[in-house]
Design an enzyme around this catalytic site. Structure first.
Site, mmCIF file in Angstrom:
data_model
loop_
_atom_site.group_PDB
_atom_site.id
_atom_site.type_symbol
_atom_site.label_atom_id
_atom_site.label_comp_id
_atom_site.label_asym_id
_atom_site.label_seq_id
_atom_site.Cartn_x
_atom_site.Cartn_y
_atom_site.Cartn_z
ATOM 1 C CG ASP A 252 -2.134 1.137 1.035
ATOM 2 O OD1 ASP A 252 -3.184 0.322 1.016
ATOM 3 O OD2 ASP A 252 -1.899 2.080 1.043
ATOM 4 C CG ASN B 240 -12.444 -0.207 3.885
ATOM 5 O OD1 ASN B 240 -12.704 -0.768 4.886
ATOM 6 N ND2 ASN B 240 -11.173 0.293 3.834
ATOM 7 C CB VAL C 159 -9.338 1.945 -5.026
ATOM 8 C CG1 VAL C 159 -8.928 1.249 -6.287
ATOM 9 C CG2 VAL C 159 -8.273 3.046 -4.706
ATOM 10 C CG HIS D 204 -8.732 -2.636 -2.344
ATOM 11 N ND1 HIS D 204 -9.688 -2.083 -3.239
ATOM 12 C CD2 HIS D 204 -8.375 -2.089 -1.372
ATOM 13 C CE1 HIS D 204 -9.946 -1.166 -2.389
ATOM 14 N NE2 HIS D 204 -9.347 -0.901 -1.440
#
Ligand code: AMP
Length: 120
Positions: A30, A87, A96, A100
């Site tokens: 990240d 999330n 985004v 993920h």
């Protein structure tokens, strides 16, 4: 679905610190780490949110978790532990829109994982 920054990372149009890649998933660090270890595991198939996961995607979702566990084992944090988070949409904090799995490790992580949004 419009292309996200993660599609650009998959297509090597922008750089990323890649930890693992095969035909199904990509794992990379990240860019804004929230723990000493913080990487993302994404499917190569562009799925916008958890709400968009189809039955045909079940295998890759499991594989994302196995990839996370394998990388954590390689990093030596399996026994100490780690956290995975995915999330979903605005209230979930998703920014985004290509699903993920966040993988966080390397320190004791607090719980609950959120702070109330300040009322203005
Ligand atoms: P979320 O808020 O759950 O959608 O998480 C998106 C994550 O992607 C954030 O933790 C960002 O720091 C991370 N991120 C955004 N752009 C990049 C990038 N180019 N390389 C690596 N991580 C990124």
């Amino acid at each position: 679905m419009s292309e996200t920054i993660f599609t650009k990372i998959i297509n090597k149009e922008i750089p990323a610190d890649i930890l693992f890649e095969d035909d199904k998933v990509l794992a990379f660090k990240d860019i804004s780490p929230q723990a000493p270890i913080h990487f993302l595991v994404i499917p190569k198939k562009a799925i916008a949110t958890i709400n968009d996961i189809q039955q045909e995607d079940d295998a890759v979702i499991g594989y994302m978790y196995r990839t996370a566990a394998k990388l954590c084992a390689e990093m030596g944090v399996s026994e100490q532990g780690f956290r995975t988070v995915m999330n979903c949409n605005d209230d979930g904090g998703q920014t985004v829109y290509h699903i993920h799995l966040h993988v966080l490790a390397g320190k004791p992580l607090g719980w609950p994982p959120y702070q109330e949004k300040r009322k203005v």
